[in-house]
Scaffold this motif. Structure first.
Motif, PDB file in Angstrom:
ATOM      1  N   ILE A   3       0.850  -1.197   0.000  1.00 31.35           N
ATOM      2  CA  ILE A   3       0.000   0.000   0.000  1.00 31.35           C
ATOM      3  C   ILE A   3       0.884   1.244   0.000  1.00 31.35           C
ATOM      4  CG2 ILE A   3      -1.680   1.346   1.333  1.00 31.35           C
ATOM      5  CD1 ILE A   3      -2.873  -1.286   2.276  1.00 31.35           C
ATOM      6  N   ILE A   4       0.529   2.176  -0.849  1.00 30.75           N
ATOM      7  CA  ILE A   4       1.202   3.473  -0.915  1.00 30.75           C
ATOM      8  C   ILE A   4       0.191   4.537  -0.516  1.00 30.75           C
ATOM      9  CG2 ILE A   4       2.369   5.143  -2.397  1.00 30.75           C
ATOM     10  CD1 ILE A   4       3.064   2.806  -4.267  1.00 30.75           C
ATOM     11  N   GLU A   5       0.585   5.413   0.380  1.00 29.06           N
ATOM     12  CA  GLU A   5      -0.261   6.568   0.713  1.00 29.06           C
ATOM     13  C   GLU A   5       0.462   7.834   0.301  1.00 29.06           C
ATOM     14  OE1 GLU A   5      -3.105   8.360   4.164  1.00 29.06           O
ATOM     15  OE2 GLU A   5      -1.263   7.400   4.825  1.00 29.06           O
ATOM     16  N   ILE A   6      -0.140   8.582  -0.611  1.00 27.16           N
ATOM     17  CA  ILE A   6       0.440   9.833  -1.090  1.00 27.16           C
ATOM     18  C   ILE A   6      -0.302  10.985  -0.425  1.00 27.16           C
ATOM     19  CG2 ILE A   6       0.925  11.263  -3.105  1.00 27.16           C
ATOM     20  CD1 ILE A   6       0.819   8.675  -4.779  1.00 27.16           C
ATOM     21  N   ILE A   7       0.438  11.766   0.336  1.00 27.87           N
ATOM     22  CA  ILE A   7      -0.131  12.961   0.941  1.00 27.87           C
ATOM     23  C   ILE A   7       0.479  14.174   0.237  1.00 27.87           C
ATOM     24  CG2 ILE A   7      -0.601  11.866   3.158  1.00 27.87           C
ATOM     25  CD1 ILE A   7       1.896  13.105   4.260  1.00 27.87           C
ATOM     26  N   PHE A   8      -0.113  15.328   0.441  1.00 31.04           N
ATOM     27  CA  PHE A   8       0.318  16.533  -0.267  1.00 31.04           C
ATOM     28  C   PHE A   8       0.779  17.562   0.754  1.00 31.04           C
ATOM     29  CE2 PHE A   8      -3.644  14.666  -1.859  1.00 31.04           C
ATOM     30  CZ  PHE A   8      -3.118  13.951  -2.916  1.00 31.04           C
ATOM     31  N   GLY A   9       1.740  18.372   0.347  1.00 29.38           N
ATOM     32  CA  GLY A   9       2.243  19.357   1.298  1.00 29.38           C
ATOM     33  C   GLY A   9       2.762  20.603   0.609  1.00 29.38           C
ATOM     34  N   VAL A  10       2.693  21.712   1.320  1.00 27.52           N
ATOM     35  CA  VAL A  10       3.266  22.970   0.862  1.00 27.52           C
ATOM     36  C   VAL A  10       4.426  23.299   1.792  1.00 27.52           C
ATOM     37  CG1 VAL A  10       2.860  25.443   0.564  1.00 27.52           C
ATOM     38  CG2 VAL A  10       1.107  23.792  -0.128  1.00 27.52           C
ATOM     39  N   ARG A  11       5.597  23.443   1.204  1.00 25.32           N
ATOM     40  CA  ARG A  11       6.813  23.623   1.999  1.00 25.32           C
ATOM     41  C   ARG A  11       6.820  24.975   2.713  1.00 25.32           C
ATOM     42  NH1 ARG A  11      11.809  20.937   1.383  1.00 25.32           N
ATOM     43  NH2 ARG A  11      11.137  20.071  -0.635  1.00 25.32           N
ATOM     44  N   GLN A  12       7.272  24.958   3.965  1.00 27.23           N
ATOM     45  CA  GLN A  12       7.446  26.190   4.729  1.00 27.23           C
ATOM     46  C   GLN A  12       8.781  26.816   4.332  1.00 27.23           C
ATOM     47  OE1 GLN A  12       5.105  27.660   6.485  1.00 27.23           O
ATOM     48  NE2 GLN A  12       4.910  26.739   8.488  1.00 27.23           N
ATOM     49  N   GLY A  13       8.739  27.806   3.456  1.00 31.93           N
ATOM     50  CA  GLY A  13       9.972  28.425   2.979  1.00 31.93           C
ATOM     51  C   GLY A  13      10.839  27.415   2.256  1.00 31.93           C
ATOM     52  N   PHE A  14      12.106  27.292   2.684  1.00 31.56           N
ATOM     53  CA  PHE A  14      13.035  26.324   2.093  1.00 31.56           C
ATOM     54  C   PHE A  14      13.347  25.207   3.086  1.00 31.56           C
ATOM     55  CE2 PHE A  14      13.829  30.390  -0.008  1.00 31.56           C
ATOM     56  CZ  PHE A  14      13.699  30.020  -1.337  1.00 31.56           C
ATOM     57  N   SER A  15      12.465  25.005   4.062  1.00 29.54           N
ATOM     58  CA  SER A  15      12.741  24.072   5.153  1.00 29.54           C
ATOM     59  C   SER A  15      12.231  22.673   4.853  1.00 29.54           C
ATOM     60  CB  SER A  15      12.104  24.586   6.448  1.00 29.54           C
ATOM     61  OG  SER A  15      10.696  24.377   6.412  1.00 29.54           O
ATOM     62  N   ASP A  16      12.442  21.767   5.810  1.00 31.44           N
ATOM     63  CA  ASP A  16      11.935  20.391   5.736  1.00 31.44           C
ATOM     64  C   ASP A  16      10.594  20.258   6.464  1.00 31.44           C
ATOM     65  OD1 ASP A  16      14.134  19.321   4.294  1.00 31.44           O
ATOM     66  OD2 ASP A  16      15.332  19.274   6.126  1.00 31.44           O
ATOM     67  N   VAL A  17       9.967  21.372   6.798  1.00 32.47           N
ATOM     68  CA  VAL A  17       8.667  21.368   7.466  1.00 32.47           C
ATOM     69  C   VAL A  17       7.601  21.749   6.440  1.00 32.47           C
ATOM     70  CG1 VAL A  17       7.266  22.395   9.307  1.00 32.47           C
ATOM     71  CG2 VAL A  17       9.693  21.903   9.692  1.00 32.47           C
ATOM     72  N   PHE A  18       6.498  21.000   6.423  1.00 35.41           N
ATOM     73  CA  PHE A  18       5.456  21.194   5.426  1.00 35.41           C
ATOM     74  C   PHE A  18       4.110  21.453   6.083  1.00 35.41           C
ATOM     75  CE2 PHE A  18       8.677  19.192   2.931  1.00 35.41           C
ATOM     76  CZ  PHE A  18       8.432  19.537   1.603  1.00 35.41           C
ATOM     77  N   LEU A  19       3.245  22.110   5.348  1.00 33.18           N
ATOM     78  CA  LEU A  19       1.824  22.146   5.679  1.00 33.18           C
ATOM     79  C   LEU A  19       1.209  20.994   4.913  1.00 33.18           C
ATOM     80  CD1 LEU A  19       1.224  25.988   5.345  1.00 33.18           C
ATOM     81  CD2 LEU A  19       2.158  24.686   7.264  1.00 33.18           C
ATOM     82  N   SER A  20       0.653  20.039   5.630  1.00 33.20           N
ATOM     83  CA  SER A  20       0.313  18.745   5.050  1.00 33.20           C
ATOM     84  C   SER A  20      -1.192  18.535   4.937  1.00 33.20           C
ATOM     85  CB  SER A  20       0.928  17.643   5.925  1.00 33.20           C
ATOM     86  OG  SER A  20       0.329  16.403   5.697  1.00 33.20           O
ATOM     87  N   SER A  21      -1.573  17.733   3.936  1.00 31.09           N
ATOM     88  CA  SER A  21      -2.989  17.385   3.777  1.00 31.09           C
ATOM     89  C   SER A  21      -3.461  16.397   4.828  1.00 31.09           C
ATOM     90  CB  SER A  21      -3.222  16.794   2.383  1.00 31.09           C
ATOM     91  OG  SER A  21      -2.555  15.547   2.242  1.00 31.09           O
ATOM     92  N   GLN A  22      -2.523  15.748   5.504  1.00 38.09           N
ATOM     93  CA  GLN A  22      -2.884  14.685   6.446  1.00 38.09           C
ATOM     94  C   GLN A  22      -3.463  15.275   7.724  1.00 38.09           C
ATOM     95  OE1 GLN A  22       0.308  12.130   7.898  1.00 38.09           O
ATOM     96  NE2 GLN A  22      -0.975  10.361   7.503  1.00 38.09           N
TER      97      GLN A  22
END
Length: 343
Positions: free
Chosen positions: A173-192
């Motif tokens: 099983i693959i779960e694909i979530i979506f995210g918008v990156r916070q600036g150039f960081s490794d932190v995202f605003l996620s659909s999950q």
């Protein structure tokens, strides 16, 4: 590999040409399956985050909606049209959403992102997930992989869950979530969204999954070839089954210990003492009613993990705040910890 499989149909170049849907960037593997410590080898879920960038003529403006519970900050993503008149190349290819008449835009150009995947002015998670699922269906029909594997779309509102079957026997099983990156960081605003609370369709919770995956990649680069840190996570995660303790709590404890203890003390022969260290650390946190979030105001986070300045300079966040406020919950947690140590 799973990432190769997703990469084979994730760009949808032809399907997205001349449209103003989000731009899809290469998927990033996150979660226990990619970090190498999945507690359930037989039914692991491969979770990937697909970063979204605004299409031409649009901008994403994240807005903090509320502080959430503890570090679980919630954002909305405002979608704004931006002027493309001054860019000669863009001006030749598209009409400006800001400075052309609505009638002209409607007659000569594909709809704006605001007219397709938004509710009001905000990017809608449910609409984005449905759009992506339809893209997967359309792309898979033309993929060479469709002759080798069978793809089944599983029910999901805020992500795209796929079951891939090969040779009628191998399934994953693959779960694909979506995210918008916070600036150039490794932190995202996620659909999950969070499983324990209702999350509105325009709400994008802050996610540290990619930052955690990058942390474990950095540890792997520094660890001895026979390191036991992933085995410790796997063993403890299996012990946690049936208790109120979450794997995220366990993971936070191990991450703190990995920045305190030298990597030379994580060899295979050190498995038992490191398991004991994990339990001792957890017990001390329980007794103190304090476990600090790994990424908030933690000076021990390696530089290889790119965090927003606001997180690096933030006040530490206590993940056990509820235990500090609820004596009954604290007593119950201590009782469960005793059972956990017996296991």
């Amino acid at each position: 590999t799973v990432k190769d499989l997703v990469g084979a149909f994730i760009f949808f170049r032809d399907l997205l040409s001349n449209s103003f849907f989000p731009v899809l960037e290469p998927a990033i593997g996150a979660g226990s399956a990619f970090e190498g410590w999945s507690p359930h080898e037989e039914d692991r879920i491969y979770q990937l985050l697909v970063p979204l960038k605004p299409p031409c003529g649009h901008a994403f403006r994240p807005e903090l909606s509320d502080a959430g519970v503890g570090p679980a900050r919630n954002f909305r993503i405002r979608v704004e049209p931006v002027c493309t008149c001054t860019d000669e190349q863009l001006a030749e290819k598209m009409l400006c959403f800001l400075h052309h008449l609505e009638e002209e835009l409607r007659r000569n150009q594909e709809p704006s992102l605001l007219d397709t995947l938004c509710t009001g002015s905000y990017l809608d998670v449910l609409k984005t997930a449905r759009w992506f699922q339809q893209l997967v269906k359309a792309a898979w029909a033309h993929s060479p992989l469709s002759s080798q594997c069978r793809l089944t779309l599983l029910p999901s509102h805020r992500s795209c869950r796929l079951q891939v079957t090969k040779d009628n026997t191998k399934r994953f099983i693959i779960e694909i979530i979506f995210g918008v990156r916070q600036g150039f960081s490794d932190v995202f605003l996620s659909s999950q969204g969070r499983a324990d609370i209702f999350t509105r369709s325009t709400m994008w919770p802050e996610s540290y999954a990619v930052a955690e995956a990058e942390f474990f990649r950095d540890v792997a680069r520094r660890a001895p070839h026979n390191s036991c840190h992933l085995k410790c996570l796997q063993v403890c995660a299996r012990i946690l089954v049936g208790t109120a303790f979450s794997t995220s709590t366990l993971k936070t404890v191990v991450m703190h210990l990995l920045t305190v203890l030298p990597m030379s003390r994580w060899r295979t022969r050190d498995l038992l003492p490191r398991l004991q260290d994990i339990m001792r650390y957890l017990r001390r946190c329980m007794e103190d009613k304090r476990l600090e979030h790994f990424f908030f105001g933690n000076g021990n986070v390696p530089d290889e993990v790119v965090l927003p300045i606001a997180l690096r300079t933030a006040e530490p966040v206590n993940l056990f705040q509820r235990l500090a406020q609820d004596p009954d919950a604290h007593t119950e947690a201590l009782r469960e910890l005793m059972e956990l140590q017996d296991r």
